[in-house]
Scaffold this motif. Structure first.
Motif, PDB file in Angstrom:
ATOM      1  N   THR A  25       0.828  -1.211   0.000  1.00 28.89           N
ATOM      2  CA  THR A  25       0.000   0.000   0.000  1.00 28.89           C
ATOM      3  C   THR A  25       0.858   1.255   0.000  1.00 28.89           C
ATOM      4  O   THR A  25       0.579   2.221  -0.728  1.00 28.89           O
ATOM      5  CB  THR A  25      -0.936   0.003   1.222  1.00 28.89           C
ATOM      6  OG1 THR A  25      -1.770  -1.166   1.170  1.00 28.89           O
ATOM      7  CG2 THR A  25      -1.812   1.246   1.236  1.00 28.89           C
ATOM      8  N   LYS A  26       1.934   1.263   0.779  1.00 28.78           N
ATOM      9  CA  LYS A  26       2.778   2.451   0.877  1.00 28.78           C
ATOM     10  C   LYS A  26       3.533   2.743  -0.420  1.00 28.78           C
ATOM     11  O   LYS A  26       4.027   3.850  -0.627  1.00 28.78           O
ATOM     12  CB  LYS A  26       3.771   2.316   2.032  1.00 28.78           C
ATOM     13  CG  LYS A  26       4.835   1.259   1.846  1.00 28.78           C
ATOM     14  CD  LYS A  26       5.776   1.210   3.033  1.00 28.78           C
ATOM     15  CE  LYS A  26       6.863   0.161   2.860  1.00 28.78           C
ATOM     16  NZ  LYS A  26       7.781   0.474   1.757  1.00 28.78           N
ATOM     17  N   ASP A  27       3.632   1.729  -1.286  1.00 29.29           N
ATOM     18  CA  ASP A  27       4.357   1.903  -2.550  1.00 29.29           C
ATOM     19  C   ASP A  27       3.438   2.287  -3.715  1.00 29.29           C
ATOM     20  O   ASP A  27       3.929   2.538  -4.820  1.00 29.29           O
ATOM     21  CB  ASP A  27       5.100   0.609  -2.913  1.00 29.29           C
ATOM     22  CG  ASP A  27       6.224   0.299  -1.934  1.00 29.29           C
ATOM     23  OD1 ASP A  27       6.740   1.245  -1.312  1.00 29.29           O
ATOM     24  OD2 ASP A  27       6.574  -0.894  -1.809  1.00 29.29           O
ATOM     25  N   MET A  28       2.139   2.325  -3.478  1.00 30.57           N
ATOM     26  CA  MET A  28       1.208   2.622  -4.564  1.00 30.57           C
ATOM     27  C   MET A  28       1.469   4.001  -5.174  1.00 30.57           C
ATOM     28  O   MET A  28       1.390   4.188  -6.391  1.00 30.57           O
ATOM     29  CB  MET A  28      -0.230   2.537  -4.062  1.00 30.57           C
ATOM     30  CG  MET A  28      -0.706   1.123  -3.762  1.00 30.57           C
ATOM     31  SD  MET A  28      -0.888   0.094  -5.247  1.00 30.57           S
ATOM     32  CE  MET A  28      -2.257   0.904  -6.068  1.00 30.57           C
ATOM     33  N   ASP A  29       1.802   4.969  -4.333  1.00 30.90           N
ATOM     34  CA  ASP A  29       2.039   6.328  -4.835  1.00 30.90           C
ATOM     35  C   ASP A  29       3.327   6.438  -5.642  1.00 30.90           C
ATOM     36  O   ASP A  29       3.527   7.423  -6.364  1.00 30.90           O
ATOM     37  CB  ASP A  29       2.086   7.332  -3.673  1.00 30.90           C
ATOM     38  CG  ASP A  29       0.715   7.602  -3.084  1.00 30.90           C
ATOM     39  OD1 ASP A  29      -0.286   7.369  -3.803  1.00 30.90           O
ATOM     40  OD2 ASP A  29       0.627   8.029  -1.918  1.00 30.90           O
ATOM     41  N   ASP A  30       4.201   5.440  -5.531  1.00 27.51           N
ATOM     42  CA  ASP A  30       5.470   5.479  -6.248  1.00 27.51           C
ATOM     43  C   ASP A  30       5.382   4.839  -7.635  1.00 27.51           C
ATOM     44  O   ASP A  30       6.355   4.864  -8.388  1.00 27.51           O
ATOM     45  CB  ASP A  30       6.555   4.755  -5.437  1.00 27.51           C
ATOM     46  CG  ASP A  30       6.817   5.436  -4.094  1.00 27.51           C
ATOM     47  OD1 ASP A  30       6.651   6.668  -4.021  1.00 27.51           O
ATOM     48  OD2 ASP A  30       7.168   4.728  -3.130  1.00 27.51           O
ATOM     49  N   LEU A  31       4.238   4.278  -7.968  1.00 24.16           N
ATOM     50  CA  LEU A  31       4.076   3.653  -9.278  1.00 24.16           C
ATOM     51  C   LEU A  31       4.121   4.710 -10.376  1.00 24.16           C
ATOM     52  O   LEU A  31       3.827   5.878 -10.147  1.00 24.16           O
ATOM     53  CB  LEU A  31       2.738   2.910  -9.348  1.00 24.16           C
ATOM     54  CG  LEU A  31       2.566   1.711  -8.422  1.00 24.16           C
ATOM     55  CD1 LEU A  31       1.128   1.196  -8.486  1.00 24.16           C
ATOM     56  CD2 LEU A  31       3.548   0.605  -8.780  1.00 24.16           C
ATOM     57  N   GLU A  32       4.480   4.283 -11.573  1.00 23.18           N
ATOM     58  CA  GLU A  32       4.454   5.190 -12.711  1.00 23.18           C
ATOM     59  C   GLU A  32       3.051   5.751 -12.886  1.00 23.18           C
ATOM     60  O   GLU A  32       2.058   5.078 -12.622  1.00 23.18           O
ATOM     61  CB  GLU A  32       4.880   4.456 -13.985  1.00 23.18           C
ATOM     62  CG  GLU A  32       6.320   3.981 -13.978  1.00 23.18           C
ATOM     63  CD  GLU A  32       6.674   3.235 -15.259  1.00 23.18           C
ATOM     64  OE1 GLU A  32       5.758   3.041 -16.091  1.00 23.18           O
ATOM     65  OE2 GLU A  32       7.842   2.867 -15.423  1.00 23.18           O
ATOM     66  N   ASP A  33       2.969   6.995 -13.355  1.00 23.38           N
ATOM     67  CA  ASP A  33       1.670   7.637 -13.511  1.00 23.38           C
ATOM     68  C   ASP A  33       0.734   6.832 -14.399  1.00 23.38           C
ATOM     69  O   ASP A  33      -0.472   6.770 -14.154  1.00 23.38           O
ATOM     70  CB  ASP A  33       1.836   9.052 -14.089  1.00 23.38           C
ATOM     71  CG  ASP A  33       2.282  10.048 -13.024  1.00 23.38           C
ATOM     72  OD1 ASP A  33       2.253   9.690 -11.836  1.00 23.38           O
ATOM     73  OD2 ASP A  33       2.661  11.171 -13.400  1.00 23.38           O
ATOM     74  N   GLU A  34       1.273   6.218 -15.441  1.00 23.88           N
ATOM     75  CA  GLU A  34       0.427   5.432 -16.346  1.00 23.88           C
ATOM     76  C   GLU A  34      -0.301   4.328 -15.594  1.00 23.88           C
ATOM     77  O   GLU A  34      -1.455   4.001 -15.898  1.00 23.88           O
ATOM     78  CB  GLU A  34       1.267   4.814 -17.464  1.00 23.88           C
ATOM     79  CG  GLU A  34       1.661   5.785 -18.543  1.00 23.88           C
ATOM     80  CD  GLU A  34       2.245   5.074 -19.758  1.00 23.88           C
ATOM     81  OE1 GLU A  34       1.899   3.896 -19.973  1.00 23.88           O
ATOM     82  OE2 GLU A  34       3.029   5.702 -20.480  1.00 23.88           O
ATOM     83  N   VAL A  35       0.384   3.729 -14.634  1.00 21.66           N
ATOM     84  CA  VAL A  35      -0.209   2.649 -13.850  1.00 21.66           C
ATOM     85  C   VAL A  35      -1.094   3.240 -12.749  1.00 21.66           C
ATOM     86  O   VAL A  35      -2.259   2.853 -12.586  1.00 21.66           O
ATOM     87  CB  VAL A  35       0.885   1.763 -13.231  1.00 21.66           C
ATOM     88  CG1 VAL A  35       0.271   0.681 -12.350  1.00 21.66           C
ATOM     89  CG2 VAL A  35       1.740   1.144 -14.328  1.00 21.66           C
ATOM     90  N   LYS A  36      -0.543   4.181 -12.002  1.00 21.32           N
ATOM     91  CA  LYS A  36      -1.237   4.733 -10.839  1.00 21.32           C
ATOM     92  C   LYS A  36      -2.543   5.433 -11.202  1.00 21.32           C
ATOM     93  O   LYS A  36      -3.551   5.317 -10.500  1.00 21.32           O
ATOM     94  CB  LYS A  36      -0.294   5.712 -10.137  1.00 21.32           C
ATOM     95  CG  LYS A  36      -0.858   6.348  -8.890  1.00 21.32           C
ATOM     96  CD  LYS A  36       0.236   7.103  -8.132  1.00 21.32           C
ATOM     97  CE  LYS A  36       0.897   8.163  -8.986  1.00 21.32           C
ATOM     98  NZ  LYS A  36       1.929   8.913  -8.251  1.00 21.32           N
ATOM     99  N   LYS A  37      -2.548   6.158 -12.316  1.00 25.65           N
ATOM    100  CA  LYS A  37      -3.719   6.957 -12.684  1.00 25.65           C
ATOM    101  C   LYS A  37      -4.767   6.185 -13.475  1.00 25.65           C
ATOM    102  O   LYS A  37      -5.942   6.549 -13.457  1.00 25.65           O
ATOM    103  CB  LYS A  37      -3.279   8.178 -13.502  1.00 25.65           C
ATOM    104  CG  LYS A  37      -2.511   9.211 -12.718  1.00 25.65           C
ATOM    105  CD  LYS A  37      -2.163  10.400 -13.610  1.00 25.65           C
ATOM    106  CE  LYS A  37      -1.420  11.483 -12.840  1.00 25.65           C
ATOM    107  NZ  LYS A  37      -1.076  12.630 -13.719  1.00 25.65           N
TER     108      LYS A  37
END
Length: 271
Positions: A183-195
């Motif tokens: 969960t803490k690493d979700m914000d570190d994902l590439e924007d393409e994946v995260k968004k």
């Protein structure tokens, strides 16, 4: 505008966002032609509808939207699958899982978390005698997987279930590529994946192991005595998953992918 001018324009736009390698995929999707045909006929005048669609694609890519979602298509194991933002985009790494699964004996197969259905459908098409079931908690994912099964004429059975919740038979092969991002690493994902990609299919909880714990704990009740549990994992999760398997008296081996990363665990009951 002719094809040659369009090619130059597209390359320039893609270079500005660091995606110049995508020009071939974009052009082949727009023109429904192989890239060699376009190079050989670069003096052709481009239809206005294609030009309009091209600008839409470029703008979407600048915003970070993945090409697979823009064109609702991703190639997997030599076949095209329909995808949208309800399902994860099939990865090359998961093709590696297919290669390992096809080496294993068995007559029945269950996939936990089908997403687009690409794994279950590919298993059925590559091994027609295999009985294939697949479950997902997402109604939208089941709908997408159903469309892909129909497209490829694959006789598979998909139904809604929270992992094993509504599963009744036992199987020779059980496979899952569950959410494994902490969960803490979700914000570190590439924007393409995260968004754009569904967080439901990415977030594996505080330690990234929530789904592995549930799957492994319940596997003995659904796996035939000589069956195999096959899991796709994150690059740094091998030892923790081996410990979970040991707790249910299973033993496993981990296979690295082409990039040298731990990728697939194949587990059986300890003899």
């Amino acid at each position: 505008m002719d094809v040659k001018t369009l090619l130059h324009h597209l390359r320039k736009e893609l270079e500005s966002i660091g995606h110049e390698h995508e020009s071939r995929e974009i052009l082949e999707n727009l023109f429904k032609r192989d890239i060699s045909y376009l190079y050989a006929h670069d003096d052709l005048v481009v239809d206005q509808n294609i030009l309009k669609r091209l600008e839409e694609v470029i703008e979407a890519r600048k915003l970070g939207q993945p090409l697979a979602y823009i064109f609702n298509k991703r190639s997997f194991y030599g076949r095209d699958f329909f995808v949208n933002s309800s399902v994860l985009i099939p990865r090359l790494e998961t093709e590696f899982s297919i290669q390992e699964l096809l080496k294993l004996p068995g007559n029945s197969f269950l996939e936990l978390g089908i997403g687009s259905g690409c794994v279950s459908i590919t298993m059925k098409l590559e091994r027609p005698s295999l009985s294939v079931d697949g479950v997902d908690i997402s109604d939208q994912a089941i709908q997408v997987a159903g469309l892909n099964a129909k497209k490829h004429l694959a006789q598979v059975h998909f139904f809604k279930s929270n992992l094993f919740e509504k599963v009744t038979p036992s199987y020779d092969l059980i496979y899952s590529n569950p959410p494994y991002i902490k969960t803490k690493d979700m914000d570190d994902l590439e924007d393409e994946v995260k968004k754009y990609e569904p967080h439901l299919a990415l977030n594996g909880g505080e330690d990234g192991l929530d789904f592995y714990k549930k799957i492994i704990k319940n596997t003995p009740d659904y796996l035939n005595k000589t069956g195999y549990l096959v899991l796709e994992i994150g690059y740094n999760q091998k030892e923790e998953i081996f410990a979970l398997l040991d707790a249910i008296h299973f033993t496993g081996k981990c296979i690295q992918d082409y990039g040298g990363h731990d990728r697939v665990i194949i587990a059986t009951r300890r003899k």
